[in-house]
Every structure is written in structure tokens, then in C-alpha cells.
Motif scaffolding. Sequence first.
Motif, PDB file in Angstrom:
ATOM      1  N   LEU A 138      51.607 -45.268  -2.455  1.00 32.60           N
ATOM      2  CA  LEU A 138      52.235 -46.067  -3.800  1.00 32.60           C
ATOM      3  C   LEU A 138      52.334 -47.605  -3.112  1.00 32.60           C
ATOM      4  O   LEU A 138      51.891 -48.544  -3.821  1.00 32.60           O
ATOM      5  N   ARG A 141      49.111 -49.335  -2.570  1.00 27.75           N
ATOM      6  CA  ARG A 141      48.190 -49.386  -3.810  1.00 27.75           C
ATOM      7  C   ARG A 141      48.924 -50.638  -4.855  1.00 27.75           C
ATOM      8  O   ARG A 141      48.194 -51.420  -5.473  1.00 27.75           O
ATOM      9  N   THR A 166      49.177 -40.506  -4.203  1.00 27.71           N
ATOM     10  CA  THR A 166      49.544 -41.410  -5.290  1.00 27.71           C
ATOM     11  C   THR A 166      50.032 -40.818  -6.546  1.00 27.71           C
ATOM     12  O   THR A 166      51.066 -41.128  -7.047  1.00 27.71           O
TER      13      THR A 166
END
Length: 181
Positions: A138, A141, A166
Motif C-alpha cells: 500500500l 502504491r 494491495t
Amino acid sequence: MTTETLVADRSLGTVPVGWDADMAVTALYSAHYRSLVRLAVLLVRDVASAEEVVQDAFVALHGAWRRLRDTDKALAYLRQSVVNRSRSVLRHRAVVEKYAPKGLPDAPSAENGAIGELERSAVIEALRGLPTRQREALVLRYYGDLSEAEIAHAMGISKGAVKSHTSRGMAALRMALEQFS
């Protein structure tokens, strides 16, 4: 006799030939000031500016009295002066508006900042509660703004594993934040 001449001259707008600038401007002022102000108000849309325009026109007429070839056209001179000065006022306003400093955008309130800080701290706390791989996926990203391929390379896992971490991390994060609020 002077009083009779002044009264007669008010209606005609003409000035006797022998008058000096003071007498002529006084007579014109008392006879035509209001109508000239009304004219200027229609042009500049502001009473104070209109009065100033008319006053300036009378001052200019007084200064130019000796240069006037035909004193019978003094009222026409005044009208033209009022129109020209009104145009100048409007041009000046346009320039001032064009270069006026723009207002600052609305600043967020202190409450907004406090709520934002609480939300950030809640997100950080929820992230800390996630398993390591989900937290890494996370953060890479959404904070690092990396693609799935870049995340896979950075974490040393497959793109499918990145998608899985994710997805699971977002679901766990969502649940933790719903409990917070």
C-alpha cells in the motif's frame, strides 16, 4: 441690473461679452451645475466621481476663459469637458480593475487542519496494524506512486502477489478506519 442679466443668462446659457472669468464661471455654475452633474452621473455611474468631474471641468473653464474664442460656447465647452473627463474616469477604473490584486483563495479553517491531522494519524495507525507485506504494498502504491511492476520488483514478489497484498491491505485498512469513525 447684474441680477437681471444673471437670471436671463441662466436660461440661455450664454455669457455677456464683457464678463471676466470669475463672473462668467459663477453664472454658468449656478445655472448648469446640476444638469452637468446629472450628465456625469449617467456616464460614470457614481455621484461623487460625477461631482468631481464637473468641478474639474469648471476649474478648467476658468483657466481657459481667456483662450475661448466664442464665450457663447462656454456651456458646450463645459459639456464636452465633462464627457471627456468622464471617459478618463472610466478608463482609470478599467486599469485599476485590471491590475487590482486578486483575492487570496479561501484558506482552510483551523478545524479542517485538525480533522485532517486526526484522519492522517488514524490512517497511519491503521497502516501500522497491517501485516508487513500489505503495508509495504500500500505504501509503495499510494505514497510512492509506483506501478504494480515496480512494486513487484521492489518487494521481490510477482505482480499477482502485489495485487493480492494491495487488495487485502485496502480491505483491512477500510475496516480499521470504519471502526475509528
